[in-house]
Design a protein around this motif. Structure first.
Motif, PDB file in Angstrom:
ATOM      1  N   ALA A   1       8.830  10.427  69.981  1.00 52.21           N
ATOM      2  CA  ALA A   1       8.631  11.085  71.488  1.00 52.21           C
ATOM      3  C   ALA A   1       8.622  12.606  71.469  1.00 52.21           C
ATOM      4  O   ALA A   1       8.034  13.238  72.169  1.00 52.21           O
ATOM      5  CB  ALA A   1       9.377  10.167  72.430  1.00 52.21           C
ATOM      6  N   LEU A   2       9.551  12.978  70.549  1.00 58.44           N
ATOM      7  CA  LEU A   2       9.927  14.535  70.747  1.00 58.44           C
ATOM      8  C   LEU A   2       8.802  15.153  70.182  1.00 58.44           C
ATOM      9  O   LEU A   2       8.561  16.497  70.747  1.00 58.44           O
ATOM     10  CB  LEU A   2      11.062  14.675  69.704  1.00 58.44           C
ATOM     11  CG  LEU A   2      11.660  16.021  69.813  1.00 58.44           C
ATOM     12  CD1 LEU A   2      12.214  16.440  71.106  1.00 58.44           C
ATOM     13  CD2 LEU A   2      12.699  16.123  68.636  1.00 58.44           C
ATOM     14  N   TRP A   3       7.981  14.564  69.362  1.00 57.22           N
ATOM     15  CA  TRP A   3       6.848  15.405  68.756  1.00 57.22           C
ATOM     16  C   TRP A   3       5.446  15.097  69.498  1.00 57.22           C
ATOM     17  O   TRP A   3       4.487  15.560  68.933  1.00 57.22           O
ATOM     18  CB  TRP A   3       6.738  15.182  67.558  1.00 57.22           C
ATOM     19  CG  TRP A   3       7.887  15.769  66.628  1.00 57.22           C
ATOM     20  CD1 TRP A   3       8.911  15.064  66.216  1.00 57.22           C
ATOM     21  CD2 TRP A   3       8.038  17.257  66.229  1.00 57.22           C
ATOM     22  NE1 TRP A   3       9.799  16.079  65.521  1.00 57.22           N
ATOM     23  CE2 TRP A   3       9.225  17.192  65.561  1.00 57.22           C
ATOM     24  CE3 TRP A   3       7.104  18.219  66.522  1.00 57.22           C
ATOM     25  CZ2 TRP A   3       9.743  18.491  65.304  1.00 57.22           C
ATOM     26  CZ3 TRP A   3       7.825  19.503  66.080  1.00 57.22           C
ATOM     27  CH2 TRP A   3       9.004  19.606  65.255  1.00 57.22           C
ATOM     28  N   HIS A   4       5.432  14.225  70.340  1.00 59.60           N
ATOM     29  CA  HIS A   4       4.204  13.501  70.863  1.00 59.60           C
ATOM     30  C   HIS A   4       3.259  14.338  71.858  1.00 59.60           C
ATOM     31  O   HIS A   4       2.028  14.266  71.486  1.00 59.60           O
ATOM     32  CB  HIS A   4       4.349  12.245  71.837  1.00 59.60           C
ATOM     33  CG  HIS A   4       4.607  12.531  73.304  1.00 59.60           C
ATOM     34  ND1 HIS A   4       5.983  13.000  73.707  1.00 59.60           N
ATOM     35  CD2 HIS A   4       3.754  12.495  74.269  1.00 59.60           C
ATOM     36  CE1 HIS A   4       5.730  13.017  75.092  1.00 59.60           C
ATOM     37  NE2 HIS A   4       4.542  12.587  75.301  1.00 59.60           N
ATOM     38  N   ASP A   5       3.784  15.610  72.229  1.00 53.88           N
ATOM     39  CA  ASP A   5       2.897  16.532  72.971  1.00 53.88           C
ATOM     40  C   ASP A   5       2.919  17.951  72.413  1.00 53.88           C
ATOM     41  O   ASP A   5       2.454  18.950  73.230  1.00 53.88           O
ATOM     42  CB  ASP A   5       3.300  16.468  74.566  1.00 53.88           C
ATOM     43  CG  ASP A   5       2.737  15.273  75.476  1.00 53.88           C
ATOM     44  OD1 ASP A   5       1.619  14.915  74.798  1.00 53.88           O
ATOM     45  OD2 ASP A   5       3.252  15.302  76.348  1.00 53.88           O
ATOM     46  N   THR A   6       3.489  18.171  71.294  1.00 58.14           N
ATOM     47  CA  THR A   6       3.700  19.397  70.823  1.00 58.14           C
ATOM     48  C   THR A   6       2.602  20.232  70.604  1.00 58.14           C
ATOM     49  O   THR A   6       2.277  21.211  70.385  1.00 58.14           O
ATOM     50  CB  THR A   6       4.465  19.391  69.333  1.00 58.14           C
ATOM     51  OG1 THR A   6       3.932  18.554  68.509  1.00 58.14           O
ATOM     52  CG2 THR A   6       5.832  19.033  69.563  1.00 58.14           C
TER      53      THR A   6
ATOM     54  N   THR B   1       3.933   1.024  64.417  1.00 56.16           N
ATOM     55  CA  THR B   1       5.238   0.594  64.178  1.00 56.16           C
ATOM     56  C   THR B   1       5.703   0.269  65.836  1.00 56.16           C
ATOM     57  O   THR B   1       5.294   0.878  66.700  1.00 56.16           O
ATOM     58  CB  THR B   1       6.176   1.692  63.594  1.00 56.16           C
ATOM     59  OG1 THR B   1       6.185   2.697  64.604  1.00 56.16           O
ATOM     60  CG2 THR B   1       5.638   1.948  62.389  1.00 56.16           C
ATOM     61  N   LEU B   2       6.729  -0.340  65.667  1.00 54.18           N
ATOM     62  CA  LEU B   2       7.506  -0.937  66.860  1.00 54.18           C
ATOM     63  C   LEU B   2       7.924   0.476  67.867  1.00 54.18           C
ATOM     64  O   LEU B   2       7.910   0.820  69.110  1.00 54.18           O
ATOM     65  CB  LEU B   2       8.659  -1.905  66.723  1.00 54.18           C
ATOM     66  CG  LEU B   2       9.234  -2.328  68.213  1.00 54.18           C
ATOM     67  CD1 LEU B   2       8.366  -2.588  69.220  1.00 54.18           C
ATOM     68  CD2 LEU B   2      10.118  -3.471  68.003  1.00 54.18           C
ATOM     69  N   GLU B   3       8.560   1.433  66.745  1.00 59.52           N
ATOM     70  CA  GLU B   3       9.105   2.488  67.427  1.00 59.52           C
ATOM     71  C   GLU B   3       8.023   3.610  68.086  1.00 59.52           C
ATOM     72  O   GLU B   3       8.247   4.173  68.997  1.00 59.52           O
ATOM     73  CB  GLU B   3       9.798   3.365  66.198  1.00 59.52           C
ATOM     74  CG  GLU B   3      11.230   2.839  65.869  1.00 59.52           C
ATOM     75  CD  GLU B   3      10.930   1.544  64.909  1.00 59.52           C
ATOM     76  OE1 GLU B   3      11.888   0.999  64.548  1.00 59.52           O
ATOM     77  OE2 GLU B   3       9.829   1.203  64.307  1.00 59.52           O
ATOM     78  N   ALA B   4       6.722   3.543  67.267  1.00 58.25           N
ATOM     79  CA  ALA B   4       5.652   4.213  67.866  1.00 58.25           C
ATOM     80  C   ALA B   4       5.135   3.747  69.280  1.00 58.25           C
ATOM     81  O   ALA B   4       4.834   4.311  70.128  1.00 58.25           O
ATOM     82  CB  ALA B   4       4.583   4.316  66.961  1.00 58.25           C
ATOM     83  N   LEU B   5       5.355   2.308  69.423  1.00 58.37           N
ATOM     84  CA  LEU B   5       4.781   1.604  70.691  1.00 58.37           C
ATOM     85  C   LEU B   5       6.018   1.992  71.767  1.00 58.37           C
ATOM     86  O   LEU B   5       5.531   2.036  73.005  1.00 58.37           O
ATOM     87  CB  LEU B   5       4.676  -0.005  70.388  1.00 58.37           C
ATOM     88  CG  LEU B   5       3.476  -0.270  69.553  1.00 58.37           C
ATOM     89  CD1 LEU B   5       3.748  -1.790  69.294  1.00 58.37           C
ATOM     90  CD2 LEU B   5       2.187   0.053  70.012  1.00 58.37           C
TER      91      LEU B   5
ATOM     92  N   ASP C   1       1.720  11.569  63.002  1.00 57.84           N
ATOM     93  CA  ASP C   1       0.880  10.493  62.583  1.00 57.84           C
ATOM     94  C   ASP C   1       1.140   8.916  63.058  1.00 57.84           C
ATOM     95  O   ASP C   1       0.439   8.070  63.458  1.00 57.84           O
ATOM     96  CB  ASP C   1       0.470  10.540  61.297  1.00 57.84           C
ATOM     97  CG  ASP C   1      -0.337   9.559  60.478  1.00 57.84           C
ATOM     98  OD1 ASP C   1      -1.513   9.561  60.991  1.00 57.84           O
ATOM     99  OD2 ASP C   1       0.101   8.622  59.604  1.00 57.84           O
ATOM    100  N   GLU C   2       2.473   8.605  62.569  1.00 55.98           N
ATOM    101  CA  GLU C   2       3.106   7.408  63.205  1.00 55.98           C
ATOM    102  C   GLU C   2       2.996   7.241  64.722  1.00 55.98           C
ATOM    103  O   GLU C   2       2.629   5.868  65.041  1.00 55.98           O
ATOM    104  CB  GLU C   2       4.550   7.503  62.937  1.00 55.98           C
ATOM    105  CG  GLU C   2       5.283   5.891  63.226  1.00 55.98           C
ATOM    106  CD  GLU C   2       6.625   6.009  62.655  1.00 55.98           C
ATOM    107  OE1 GLU C   2       7.389   4.968  63.020  1.00 55.98           O
ATOM    108  OE2 GLU C   2       7.119   6.641  61.819  1.00 55.98           O
TER     109      GLU C   2
END
Length: 186
Positions: A66-71, A123-127, A116-117
């Motif tokens: 989540a930290l990198w999702h909108d960089t 992955t469950l973490e990405a969801l 990418d993930e």
């Protein structure tokens, strides 16, 4: 290597733009000074960890994604959904590749793998991270509604519709019934 340190410092400056880039869709609802992308990202990462903990996933990994999702928005700005009819959707992996091109290998690979993930949603973490992104928007919409912004139902409905984990759906159901100040009474 001095070049590596300079590359990381330069990327750090670029990431600092996220503190100044506003979430533009809120202007459509009448919010005069909407949250920044960085403010959105912080609560998204925190929610991702909580959702992941409840879902049996790795909270640290979900928060990290989540930290990198909108960089990438340092390069594009925050594009409201109304822009989709006029612009091709920017490919986050391509933007991230450009952003990280000069970083040292380990740093570059780490950021690119996280993006990418997140984007692959395999992955469950990405969801959990993606659900946190939507849930954060829902909470923000309710907070704006609570201070008098009336045209936020579309954001709330959109967020609820897109949630994939059971935990996120339960949190959303609770959130729409609670005051944003409920935490003060505990």
């Amino acid at each position: 290597m001095p070049e590596d340190a300079e590359a990381i410092a330069a990327f750090g400056y670029e990431l600092g733009l996220l503190k100044r880039i506003r979430r533009t869709g809120w202007w459509h609802a009448g919010v005069r000074d909407p949250e920044s992308v960085a403010e959105h990202t912080m609560r998204t990462a925190q929610l991702a960890a909580l959702i992941a903990a409840e879902e049996g996933a790795d909270p640290a990994r979900a928060a990290f994604l989540a930290l990198w999702h909108d960089t990438q928005e340092t390069r594009t700005g925050d594009l409201p959904h109304t822009a989709a009819a006029y612009l091709a959707k920017p490919e986050p992996r391509r933007i991230t590749a450009d952003q990280t091109e000069r970083l040292p290998d380990r740093s570059r690979n780490m950021v690119r793998a996280a993006v990418d993930e997140y984007e692959s949603r395999q992955t469950l973490e990405a969801l959990c991270a993606k659900d946190a992104d939507k849930l954060e928007m829902l909470l923000q919409a309710i907070e704006y509604r609570d201070i008098g912004v009336s045209r936020v139902d579309g954001w709330i409905d959109s967020a609820r519709k897109d949630l994939r984990t059971e935990t996120s759906r339960r949190i959303a159901e609770a959130a729409v019934t609670l005051s944003p100040l409920v935490w003060r009474d505990r």
